[in-house]
Design a protein around this motif. Structure first.
Motif, PDB file in Angstrom:
ATOM      1  N   VAL A 680       1.021  -1.299   0.031  1.00 51.21           N
ATOM      2  CA  VAL A 680      -0.077   0.129  -0.151  1.00 51.21           C
ATOM      3  C   VAL A 680       0.922   1.168  -0.104  1.00 51.21           C
ATOM      4  O   VAL A 680       0.590   2.294  -0.698  1.00 51.21           O
ATOM      5  CB  VAL A 680      -0.982  -0.080   1.109  1.00 51.21           C
ATOM      6  N   ALA A 681       1.763   1.175   0.792  1.00 47.92           N
ATOM      7  CA  ALA A 681       2.803   2.428   0.969  1.00 47.92           C
ATOM      8  C   ALA A 681       3.685   2.539  -0.404  1.00 47.92           C
ATOM      9  O   ALA A 681       3.695   3.725  -0.850  1.00 47.92           O
ATOM     10  CB  ALA A 681       3.982   2.161   2.185  1.00 47.92           C
ATOM     11  N   SER A 682       3.594   1.639  -1.115  1.00 50.60           N
ATOM     12  CA  SER A 682       4.466   1.827  -2.466  1.00 50.60           C
ATOM     13  C   SER A 682       3.754   2.414  -3.563  1.00 50.60           C
ATOM     14  O   SER A 682       4.262   3.138  -4.613  1.00 50.60           O
ATOM     15  CB  SER A 682       5.001   0.391  -2.843  1.00 50.60           C
ATOM     16  N   ILE A 683       2.302   2.224  -3.482  1.00 50.43           N
ATOM     17  CA  ILE A 683       1.477   2.842  -4.281  1.00 50.43           C
ATOM     18  C   ILE A 683       0.585   4.131  -4.101  1.00 50.43           C
ATOM     19  O   ILE A 683      -0.248   4.822  -4.741  1.00 50.43           O
ATOM     20  CB  ILE A 683       0.532   1.825  -4.985  1.00 50.43           C
ATOM     21  N   ALA A 684       0.740   4.324  -2.815  1.00 49.39           N
ATOM     22  CA  ALA A 684      -0.058   5.298  -1.864  1.00 49.39           C
ATOM     23  C   ALA A 684       0.267   6.925  -2.889  1.00 49.39           C
ATOM     24  O   ALA A 684      -0.713   7.569  -3.143  1.00 49.39           O
ATOM     25  CB  ALA A 684       0.461   5.517  -0.545  1.00 49.39           C
ATOM     26  N   LEU A 801      -1.023  11.157   2.109  1.00 52.45           N
ATOM     27  CA  LEU A 801      -1.319   9.855   2.502  1.00 52.45           C
ATOM     28  C   LEU A 801       0.065   8.859   2.290  1.00 52.45           C
ATOM     29  O   LEU A 801       0.072   7.837   3.171  1.00 52.45           O
ATOM     30  CB  LEU A 801      -1.994   9.411   1.261  1.00 52.45           C
ATOM     31  N   GLN A 802       0.906   9.220   1.556  1.00 47.98           N
ATOM     32  CA  GLN A 802       2.252   8.394   1.231  1.00 47.98           C
ATOM     33  C   GLN A 802       3.262   8.539   2.803  1.00 47.98           C
ATOM     34  O   GLN A 802       3.447   7.362   3.153  1.00 47.98           O
ATOM     35  CB  GLN A 802       2.948   8.661   0.300  1.00 47.98           C
ATOM     36  N   THR A 803       3.129   9.681   3.164  1.00 50.20           N
ATOM     37  CA  THR A 803       4.115   9.793   4.549  1.00 50.20           C
ATOM     38  C   THR A 803       3.307   9.075   5.349  1.00 50.20           C
ATOM     39  O   THR A 803       3.858   8.437   6.309  1.00 50.20           O
ATOM     40  CB  THR A 803       3.827  11.347   4.625  1.00 50.20           C
ATOM     41  N   HIS A 804       1.900   9.380   5.590  1.00 45.69           N
ATOM     42  CA  HIS A 804       1.403   8.538   6.723  1.00 45.69           C
ATOM     43  C   HIS A 804       1.410   6.927   6.620  1.00 45.69           C
ATOM     44  O   HIS A 804       1.771   6.263   7.615  1.00 45.69           O
ATOM     45  CB  HIS A 804      -0.129   8.788   6.946  1.00 45.69           C
ATOM     46  N   SER A 805       1.459   6.685   5.297  1.00 46.88           N
ATOM     47  CA  SER A 805       1.490   5.115   5.167  1.00 46.88           C
ATOM     48  C   SER A 805       2.956   4.466   5.441  1.00 46.88           C
ATOM     49  O   SER A 805       2.825   3.559   5.961  1.00 46.88           O
ATOM     50  CB  SER A 805       1.049   4.774   3.691  1.00 46.88           C
TER      51      SER A 805
END
Length: 840
Positions: A680-684, A801-805
């Motif tokens: 999930v983090a890789s595509i956020a 979103l990416q930072t939080h993930s």
């Protein structure tokens, strides 16, 4: 090879008329009636059965997927009651005599004062342990579980070849041979009345427990570890006796007592069945460089807080230089004539014996004083002039290190190898147990060792195989009576699982889940490549899997490969040189499974063995045509996806739900959560916030569909939400959904539940691990995914979103350290440069 035998050997199977002896006649007739293909099929099934049961012995460790399967012949060795009784009595006599010898040598040494034995021979032996003098003896005896090797002389008489008094290695192979043969040729057992040996482990356990005054003593089996050639024997005995199989690092000395490190804390050890030689047992007393023993163990023995079986110092009785004096020892202590003769043995430290042997050296087998190494002869053939000259030089350098025995020993027998009859050499090891009352029981069976196609030596360490050994019941056997005193209290508490075993299970779960997910991703890509996708759809799929799947080489490599090609995906599946490949990952999982073989159920081990067998058949051929590579990757990934769940399902149905298995499931769930969060983090950033900008809604949906397909979650998404794939419900599915199998929250709650299932064991470590998990679960649940999706991205920064993930991902990965520090690594000090076994 047998055509090169030069020395006479007694024919075990045939009489003077070359016809089968009466006891073998029915077995010969049954096997002779079978076609060659059927006999070969039985041979293959027997080998496969040994692998499924985990019975191995490999001194070279030359196979990447495990040790060589133990060889057992289709044709058993049979002793009639008339042959067995003298053997039984002779072994008892020797064990009694050498028990007296050890007590004397570590006491008053009267036999040396009377001049019966040369003083330098005994006190100069490297196996004489001065530290054993005055140590308390378990049950007031040195020898409790012993072995004696016997062979046939050319006239058919049986003689003692070696003593294995201190370490009765081979007992489990004796039992496993019987178990395997009953599966393959059960009808043969219906025709013959033979003694059972199935209760041997129970008898050993009863003897060990008797050496403690505790009502529920903690008994452990101390092993050198998985790299020992006989580790499968140690595992079998540990499993059948129901006691922990431990290594030196699993034990520690505290307040004059020995403790076992378990995931629940320290448990006091009362009895140790040691499979280590004396020199490795305690680095504070014996070898300072020993990493196998327990520092302070001898001190605890002296304090009578722990018993070690067999007692320290007993290895002296195995010194081959004492074999020539066996008769004198028996007569001196027992006042009896030897019931079993000793094979003529010459200690080359004696000048006259040395000159006698050197004058006729080609007719002798030259061995060391301990161990199975043979310097010359021993295979029935005349040695070469070069080997004779080399051994002669070694003898003259240090003659006291060698003994010589005539080559005219060991019987000739028949074995079936690859479906063909073959003449082989054989000898036998008999095993005896000293009961709590002092009586000596000789087990009604033996490890019959035979030469094989690959080796003309009988010793297992030199490539030999084995036969099942039958002892006839006879006509006057009395029925065994039930002894009510042998019944164990049904309320005996279970002992904890060692930290090492729990850690091995933890990594077993992680590596298998990692291989399972990676195989699913690669398999999904290969399936997508076969589908009729238009160029736009294919272009939208590939960025997703290029982000999720690991690259094959480091970022700085000039030849960095991509998994968008069939060759790249083939390497990701099969390349053993790639640390993250499916093959390498399952290799690590198998190594951990092998290290806890004693706790795995046979059914679960059979699944792992089957997985290994399939891997053995894989040939790494990256230069093959692209279609061949794609088909191989697809087939291999389907195999992994089929057999890994089969292992987990079989193990759950057949194994104890103890701490060991709990940590396997914890590792599996934590790995699944980590892979999901990382995906999930890789595509956020690049994908979920691209709609309406660089990508249209349809392209985003295609990529999200590909993403869920790689995680095997597309159908689950549709069942839960019954709508098109959109970013917000996708995040809910993979982070917080309570029923989705890949949900991070569900996986973490599963880990917490298994930690709580450890029953009444409450400790600060447990509280700390649970608190960390609960905090992370709460952080995930409180995440406002809708706001994070709608938040604007600042220039040259990551999206909210990416930072939080990524923050959640790092917290999730940090759980590994918390679990290890709380349950697996306590009481363990590891050097920072030391790499743990089977881990990256």
């Amino acid at each position: 090879m047998s055509s090169a035998w030069h020395f006479r050997a007694y024919d075990e199977m045939s009489g003077p008329d070359s016809r089968p002896r009466e006891v073998y006649k029915s077995l010969f007739e049954r096997l002779n009636k079978m076609p060659l293909a059927q006999v070969r099929s039985l041979d293959d099934r027997l080998e496969a059965t040994m692998r499924e049961m985990g019975v191995t012995f490999d001194i070279d460790r030359d196979r990447p997927w495990g040790s060589r399967a133990w060889f057992c012949d289709l044709l058993p060795q049979i002793f009639t009651p008339a042959e067995w009784r003298p053997l039984e009595e002779g072994v008892r006599q020797r064990m009694r005599a050498f028990e007296c010898f050890l007590k004397d040598i570590y006491g008053s040494k009267q036999i040396l004062l009377d001049g019966v034995l040369p003083v330098p021979l005994v006190l100069g032996s490297e196996f004489f342990q001065r530290s054993a003098a005055g140590l308390p003896l378990p049950g007031e005896a040195f020898l409790h579980l012993s072995g004696v090797a016997v062979c046939r002389l050319p006239d058919g008489a049986l003689a003692v070849k070696h003593h294995y008094f201190s370490h009765a290695s081979g007992m489990s192979y004796m039992i496993q041979n019987r178990r395997a043969l009953t599966r393959i040729i059960p009808q043969s057992f219906h025709d013959t009345g033979i003694h059972s040996i199935s209760d041997v482990p129970t008898g050993i356990l009863e003897m060990l427990r008797a050496h403690s005054s505790e009502p529920d003593p903690m008994v452990v089996l101390l092993t050198p570890g998985p790299l020992s050639p006989a580790y499968s024997e140690h595992s079998f005995l540990g499993r059948r006796m129901g006691i922990p199989l431990v290594q030196g690092g699993d034990l520690l000395v505290l307040n004059d007592e020995v403790y076992l490190k378990t995931v629940s804390g320290l448990s006091k050890v009362d009895v140790i069945y040691s499979r280590l030689t004396d020199r490795w047992l305690d680095p504070l007393v014996f070898r300072r460089d020993s990493m196998l023993g327990v520092p302070g163990l001898v001190h605890c023995i002296r304090k009578k807080s722990v018993a070690v079986v067999n007692a320290i110092g007993s290895q002296l009785s195995d010194d081959r230089s004492l074999l020539p004096f066996s008769g004198q020892i028996i007569r001196y202590y027992l006042g009896e004539q030897p019931l079993l003769p000793t094979l003529a043995t010459h200690w080359l430290g004696d000048h006259d014996q040395r000159e006698h042997v050197l004058a006729d050296i080609e007719n002798f087998t030259i061995r060391g004083l301990y161990g199975e190494k043979i310097y010359l002869g021993g295979d029935g053939r005349l040695p070469s002039e070069a080997s004779i000259a080399e051994v002669r030089r070694e003898i003259l350098k240090s003659p006291g290190r060698f003994v010589a025995q005539p080559q005219e020993c060991d019987a000739q027998t028949i074995t079936f190898q690859d479906g063909e009859r073959r003449k082989s050499r054989q000898d036998h090891i008999l095993f005896a147990l000293r009961k709590s009352g002092g009586d000596i029981e000789v087990f009604p069976g033996a490890l019959t060792r035979v030469s094989t196609k690959s080796s003309e030596y009988t010793s297992s360490e030199l490539g030999g195989g084995s036969k099942d050994t039958w002892v006839g019941v006879g006509l006057n056997k009395e029925a065994e009576q039930w002894d009510a005193t042998r019944q164990v209290d049904s309320k005996v508490a279970l002992h904890g699982v060692t930290s090492r075993v729990a850690e091995a299970y933890y990594w077993l779960g992680r590596y298998l889940q990692r291989a399972y997910d990676l195989a699913g991703m690669v398999g999904a890509i290969e399936s997508l490549e076969l589908e009729e996708l238009n160029p736009t759809e294919r272009m939208n799929y590939r960025p997703v899997w290029n982000r999720i799947l690991p690259m094959l080489e480091g970022a700085g490599s000039s030849s960095r490969r991509t998994i968008s090609s069939p060759e790249g995906r083939y390497r990701l599946a099969f390349d053993p040189a790639e640390a993250g490949s499916i093959v390498s990952t399952i290799h690590r999982a198998f190594g951990n499974a092998e290290s806890v073989l004693e706790t795995l159920s046979l059914d679960a081990w059979a699944v792992m063995s089957g997985l290994r067998e399939r891997f053995d058949a894989v040939l790494f051929q990256p230069d093959a045509p692209a279609e061949v590579l794609a088909n191989a990757s697809r087939e291999f990934c389907l195999l992994a996806r089929e057999m890994i769940p089969r292992f987990f399902g079989t193990a759950k149905c057949t194994m104890l739900a103890d701490d060991g298995w709990n940590f396997c499931e914890i590792g599996q769930l934590l790995e699944r959560a980590a892979i999901t969060a990382n995906a999930v983090a890789s595509i956020a950033g690049p994908l979920m916030q691209s709609s309406g900008k660089s990508l249209g809604p349809h392209a985003v949906e295609i990529r999200l569909s590909a993403f869920l397909r790689l995680l095997n979650s597309r159908d689950i998404y549709r069942r839960v939400y019954q709508m098109r794939i959109e970013p917000l419900p996708l995040l809910d599915l993979l982070w917080t959904n309570p029923v989705a199998p890949r949900s991070v929250v569900r996986c973490l709650e599963g880990c917490a539940a298994r930690i709580r299932e450890r029953g009444s064991v409450i400790s600060p470590a447990t509280d700390r691990a649970l608190a960390t998990m609960e905090n992370l679960i709460q952080a995930i649940r409180s995440s406002d995914w809708e706001s994070l999706l709608g938040a604007r991205k600042r220039p040259n920064t990551k999206s909210p979103l990416q930072t939080h993930s990524e923050i959640l991902l790092q917290s999730l990965l940090g759980l590994h350290t918390v679990i290890c520090d709380s349950f697996l690594n306590h009481q363990v000090l590891m050097h920072s440069e030391t790499k743990p076994l089977f881990k990256d």
